[in-house]
Enzyme design. Structure first.
Site, PDB file in Angstrom:
ATOM      1  N   HIS A 191       0.854  -1.200   0.000  1.00 34.42           N
ATOM      2  CA  HIS A 191       0.000   0.000   0.000  1.00 34.42           C
ATOM      3  C   HIS A 191       0.885   1.242   0.000  1.00 34.42           C
ATOM      4  O   HIS A 191       1.519   1.551   1.005  1.00 34.42           O
ATOM      5  CB  HIS A 191      -0.944  -0.003   1.196  1.00 34.42           C
ATOM      6  CG  HIS A 191      -1.782   1.244   1.234  1.00 34.42           C
ATOM      7  ND1 HIS A 191      -2.647   1.568   0.222  1.00 34.42           N
ATOM      8  CD2 HIS A 191      -1.844   2.272   2.122  1.00 34.42           C
ATOM      9  CE1 HIS A 191      -3.211   2.728   0.486  1.00 34.42           C
ATOM     10  NE2 HIS A 191      -2.746   3.180   1.623  1.00 34.42           N
ATOM     11  N   ASP A 236       1.089   5.096  -0.288  1.00 37.64           N
ATOM     12  CA  ASP A 236       0.386   6.380  -0.259  1.00 37.64           C
ATOM     13  C   ASP A 236       1.063   7.413  -1.156  1.00 37.64           C
ATOM     14  O   ASP A 236       2.278   7.591  -1.084  1.00 37.64           O
ATOM     15  CB  ASP A 236       0.347   6.922   1.173  1.00 37.64           C
ATOM     16  CG  ASP A 236      -0.585   6.114   2.035  1.00 37.64           C
ATOM     17  OD1 ASP A 236      -1.753   5.952   1.661  1.00 37.64           O
ATOM     18  OD2 ASP A 236      -0.138   5.621   3.101  1.00 37.64           O
ATOM     19  N   ASP A 265      -7.794   1.559   1.586  1.00 38.30           N
ATOM     20  CA  ASP A 265      -7.466   2.434   2.724  1.00 38.30           C
ATOM     21  C   ASP A 265      -8.365   3.655   2.906  1.00 38.30           C
ATOM     22  O   ASP A 265      -8.378   4.230   3.986  1.00 38.30           O
ATOM     23  CB  ASP A 265      -5.992   2.884   2.634  1.00 38.30           C
ATOM     24  CG  ASP A 265      -5.466   3.409   3.961  1.00 38.30           C
ATOM     25  OD1 ASP A 265      -5.965   2.941   5.014  1.00 38.30           O
ATOM     26  OD2 ASP A 265      -4.580   4.280   3.970  1.00 38.30           O
ATOM     27  N   HIS A 315      -6.024   9.770  -0.757  1.00 36.20           N
ATOM     28  CA  HIS A 315      -6.792   9.709   0.497  1.00 36.20           C
ATOM     29  C   HIS A 315      -6.053  10.250   1.727  1.00 36.20           C
ATOM     30  O   HIS A 315      -6.566  10.116   2.840  1.00 36.20           O
ATOM     31  CB  HIS A 315      -7.314   8.279   0.741  1.00 36.20           C
ATOM     32  CG  HIS A 315      -6.243   7.241   0.827  1.00 36.20           C
ATOM     33  ND1 HIS A 315      -5.834   6.508  -0.262  1.00 36.20           N
ATOM     34  CD2 HIS A 315      -5.489   6.819   1.854  1.00 36.20           C
ATOM     35  CE1 HIS A 315      -4.879   5.678   0.104  1.00 36.20           C
ATOM     36  NE2 HIS A 315      -4.649   5.844   1.387  1.00 36.20           N
TER      37      HIS A 315
HETATM   38 ZN   LIG Z   1      -3.257   4.973   2.568  1.00 36.85          ZN
END
Ligand SMILES: [Zn+2]
Length: 959
Positions: free
Chosen positions: A47, A49, A171, A412
């Site tokens: 994951h 970001d 997420d 996000h």
């Molecule tokens: Zn995230």
């Protein structure tokens, strides 16, 4: 003839690209599932970001590792080697910001290897947007754009067959229905979610409803298979094999004193069996990865290899089988395994609580000025794309970089306001660069489009208009203001231009003097930290009836001697409070009454009404237990349910004029509200100027603006848009799919709102609608009320990772913010949709000093130009017009912006024609594609295009 051959070739090419037969993501790329086995799909993933604790670039390169050990370039380097060595292994890639960056830096040899692992279905793209966008604070326009940008990169790089089938929204902090509908319209088949409310999840686990069909629109026939992951997106506890984890490694050498594979396999099998109890088919998905994992992919794969091999051998008789898989392979296996219908879901997944005192509803409002900028830049980007599509018709790097910055801002942790301050500064900088480069394009294009004799003007964009500051108009006269109406609706706009004192004459495109009004700039604006301006007044006039996608210039000068013939000064009066009687102001058919003691708005026309600025006290706490949770960037947790009034209103100032009438509420410090009535508008505009939020008492504060109409009996029901599009009904203290035990009665009733919310009395049909200018949180905690959270300043971190309190400062003091609401009473459903378009897409204003008189200017420049030839129907919006490639193709989207049953006149199918619509585009062929523009649907006749309520139709037009 040559053109014709090229056209046929490009059609054949696109058919080959989009055709189904050669696609990689077919069943044969998926592992074989066994009917009588429990099929365990092991999905390795990372994951990543797109900015959070570190900036996007720091994450990519692995810089600033003292904050977080994370470098995405190493992840792809490492994973690709593993995939290349073993065709059984799989991995998923989500964010094209990172993947495209890595791709750009690869040798042709490495690119060929990557193509191969994509073809073999080993590297699967899931989602494939530029980022994994937020679903609460992002508008549908930006969501569609950021998905399109990422999927276009994939299409251009790997062909149409790399178009992902699955989405991986693991997420985001809650999930919107509009997002699911958008995914369905983009052709996705499987949607996976990581975070849903803890009570919802418990209920779904016990009812085996973790997988469902999400019916995502009241108007469109959109639905998508939706699966909720068992352990968010984490590996089973104890089975994290990343270099960032410390879990016990797998030892399969029986001679080793550390031999543990037998025991460790038992643990994993127990977990698998427990998980499978909560799912309906003989397939389960196990996520193997966490944030920024797989920088050294070998540690993961080596341990997983051992476990897979051992369990498949030892547990063969238990009919358990593990294999590397992907989200789309899992989705397909589940779909094939189902004999009964899946449960249906028709609402959304808001709000999201992760424990009884952690409602993730603060981020709906966190960083209000950044959210305002994201909305503002979205409008500029849209205008920039339109202008480029109609002039140069080519994608430029300047435009791409702005598209990229806007896409990154939808991440996000970006538009949500949940990144660290230094990361947010980076997002701001990127948007600022995009805005500056785009306004240069406006300047060049406007000159090109409007100049009659080749002369040019220095057109400037004023980035500080939101604080009533603009050097070009303050320092120069005469000057030209050019408005570009970005919407395909004919519309009027009230122009406000900061100017020096004096008198001005405004002349329009037909040489007529336009009525204007000089309005003193409000004291609270003059005092805003960082404002550096000589302007004490704003020149206000109405630009009537701007043509759709049209330009219009006004000449503004300071006439010698007397004030301009039609310029009027405002008449103002200040009333100290308390006053002897209530203060009523009437103008242009509307009237507002303010309380003589409190100065609050108490009546609109004959209707009792209340508007108040209030604040909640933010909970402080050390987060060591649920009940000690602090209010922070993600979490809204007021200390008690009471909202307290801000400082008292000390005086009211009324400003009367022929164009705008204002009532200014002065609070004792740092705060002002301006209620505006416009000559040409049926709504009340409310400008709020707040901050710095005081924290000297050691308490963080969350400010709300509460509107109440006592006559509206709404019984706890209110309505919000979803990402600015379809409307959802909300019920206080209630969720339709599970029994809600509300442990945070205030925070647990907040919902995201992007464009408008309303409350309605079902009996009398009385409705109060409030439009907002940026993403916010909203609730209706009291009868007949709507409360919008508008600003937050908090002194504690809420312990969900960001590690900073949401204590924004600027110019050495707490952050001040300014924003707008539009308020309507009555059955305003019809108007609200139109107004929402205008609120979200106001005209772009460019300013240029000139030495020409009005008449001379008219000889040298066109002062009005429409860039489409006719008005579109009033319920249709030109959502997208952008250069698509270097071959002169243009991406066009039309949207119907009324839902089924929403309005008697406008909720009907409508037919439009492209023929001759764009004067600068000679349309050759029209190809209809899906919403993401990565799948061919059909070749179209440009004459007729039918749009059903809420439908968006996407076209690639060859010119
Ligand atoms: Zn995230």
């Amino acid at each position: 003839m040559q053109k014709c051959i090229i056209t046929i070739f490009s059609l054949l090419y696109s058919l080959l690209k989009y055709g189904e037969t050669a696609c990689y993501y077919s069943s044969n790329a998926c592992p074989q599932v066994e009917k009588d086995f429990l099929n365990v799909h092991i999905v390795p993933h990372s994951h990543d970001d797109v900015g959070w604790l570190k900036t996007v670039e720091q994450y990519y390169y692995g810089a600033n590792n003292s904050i977080q050990n994370a470098g995405v370039q190493y992840i792809y380097d490492s994973v690709l080697e593993e995939l290349w060595k073993d065709s059984e292994k799989k991995f998923v890639s989500v964010e094209m910001e990172f993947f495209s960056h890595w791709w750009k830096e690869q040798s042709s040899h490495m690119k060929r290897k990557t193509h191969k692992v994509v073809e073999r279905g080993q590297l699967e793209f899931v989602g494939g947007g530029w980022c994994m966008n937020d679903e609460a604070a992002a508008s549908y326009v930006d969501i569609v754009d950021q998905m399109t940008l990422g999927l276009k990169f994939l299409n251009d790089t790997f062909g149409g067959c790399a178009a992902p089938k699955a989405v991986w929204q693991i997420d985001p902090f809650g999930h919107s229905r509009e997002q699911a509908s958008i995914f369905a319209q983009m052709g996705f088949e499987y949607l996976f979610l990581g975070r849903i409310d803890y009570q919802d999840k418990a209920s779904r686990l016990s009812n085996r409803e973790m997988e469902m069909t999400w019916v995502a629109s009241d108007s469109l026939n959109t639905s998508i298979f939706t699966g909720v992951l068992y352990n968010t997106y984490s590996p089973p506890p104890g089975f994290c094999f990343d270099v960032l984890c410390g879990d016990e490694t797998i030892v399969d050498d029986p001679d080793s004193p550390m031999f543990n594979i037998d025991r460790r396999s038992k643990q994993l099998v127990a977990y698998i069996l427990e998980q499978s109890k909560h799912y309906r088919t003989n397939n389960i998905i196990i996520t193997m990865g966490e944030d920024f994992h797989y920088q050294n992919a070998h540690t993961w794969y080596k341990n997983l290899d051992k476990l897979i091999k051992y369990i498949n051998k030892v547990y063969l008789s238990s009919n358990i089988r593990l294999f590397y898989s992907t989200p789309s392979c899992y989705g397909e296996a589940v779909k094939n395994a189902f004999v009964e219908a899946l449960p249906r879901k028709t609402d959304d997944f808001f709000p999201y609580a992760s424990d009884p005192h952690a409602y993730w509803t603060g981020y709906f409002t966190s960083r209000p000025t950044f959210k305002g900028l994201v909305r503002h830049s979205s409008n500029l980007l849209r205008a920039c794309k339109q202008i480029q599509a109609m002039t140069v018709k080519r994608r430029s790097n300047v435009l791409f970089q702005f598209q990229r910055s806007q896409a990154i801002a939808q991440h996000h942790d970006a538009v949500t306001g949940t990144a660290k301050q230094h990361v947010n500064n980076d997002y701001l900088l990127r948007l600022d660069q995009g805005i500056r480069s785009c306004t240069k394009i406006f300047s060049e294009s406007f000159n090109h489009l409007l100049s009659l004799n080749g002369s040019t003007m220095r057109q400037e964009y004023c980035t500080m208009l939101n604080i009533s500051q603009c050097w070009t108009t303050e320092q120069n006269a005469p000057f030209i203001v050019t408005l570009y109406n970005t919407v395909s609706l004919r519309s009027s706009h009230t122009v406000r231009i900061p100017v020096a004192d004096g008198s001005y004459a405004v002349t329009d495109h037909e040489g007529r003097l336009v009525a204007s009004q000089m309005v003193p700039i409000a004291e609270a604006v003059l005092r805003l930290p960082g404002r550096n301006s000589t302007a004490m007044n704003e020149l206000v006039f109405i630009a009537e009836d701007l043509p759709p996608l049209g330009l219009r210039s006004y000449h503004v000068q300071t006439p010698e001697g007397k004030p301009g013939k039609r310029m009027l000064r405002s008449r103002s009066r200040t009333i100290d409070l308390p006053n002897e009687k209530d203060v009523t102001v009437s103008a242009y058919g509307l009237s507002l009454t303010f309380d003589r003691q409190t100065g609050h708005l108490i009546q609109v026309g004959n209707e009792m009404f209340k508007q108040q600025l209030l604040f909640y006290r933010g909970m402080s706490g050390n987060n060591s237990r649920f009940e000690f949770r602090a209010s922070g960037a993600y979490i809204f947790r007021p200390n008690g349910t009471e909202a307290f009034p801000l400082q008292p209103v000390t005086k009211l100032t009324t400003i009367f004029g022929p164009i705008v009438t204002e009532i200014r509420q002065h609070f004792s410090a740092n705060t002002m509200q301006i209620f505006r009535l416009h000559r040409n508008a049926s709504y009340i505009e409310l400008d709020w100027i707040l901050g710095p939020i005081p924290i000297e008492d050691g308490i963080g504060k969350e400010y709300i603006s509460r509107f109440t109409v006592p006559a509206i009996r709404n019984n706890g029901t209110f309505y919000t848009d979803s990402n600015g599009r379809e409307v959802l009904e909300r019920q206080l203290n209630h969720q339709t799919t599970y029994k809600l035990n509300i442990t945070e009665p205030t925070a647990g009733n907040f919902y995201p709102v992007n464009s408008f919310a309303y409350v309605e009395d079902k009996l009398t049909k009385m409705r109060m609608t409030v439009l907002n200018d940026r993403a916010q949180g909203v609730s209706s905690l009291l009868p007949g009320s709507l409360e919008f959270m508008i600003h937050r300043r908090l002194l504690h971190d809420d312990a969900f990772g960001v590690g900073e309190a949401l204590n924004e400062t600027a110019y050495g003091v707490g952050l001040a913010a300014r924003g707008t609401h539009w308020l309507m009473l009555g059955n305003a459903g019809t108007v609200a949709r139109f107004l929402a378009q205008r609120m979200v897409h106001p005209p772009i204003l460019m300013f240029a000093p000139t030495t020409f008189s009005a008449e001379e200017f008219r000889q040298s420049y066109r002062m009005e130009l429409a860039l489409i030839n006719r008005d579109l129907p009033p319920n249709v919006n030109l959502l997208t017009l952008e250069p698509w490639d270097d071959e002169g193709r243009v991406l066009v989207r039309f949207e119907h912006f009324y839902g089924v049953g929403e309005d008697e006149r406008f909720s009907h199918p409508v037919t439009i024609s492209l023929k001759g619509l764009f004067p600068t585009l000679k349309i050759q062929t029209v190809e209809e594609v899906n919403l993401a523009a990565n799948r061919h649907i059909r070749t179209l006749n440009a004459d007729e295009l039918v749009l059903n309520p809420m439908e968006i139709r996407t076209l690639i037009v060859s010119t």
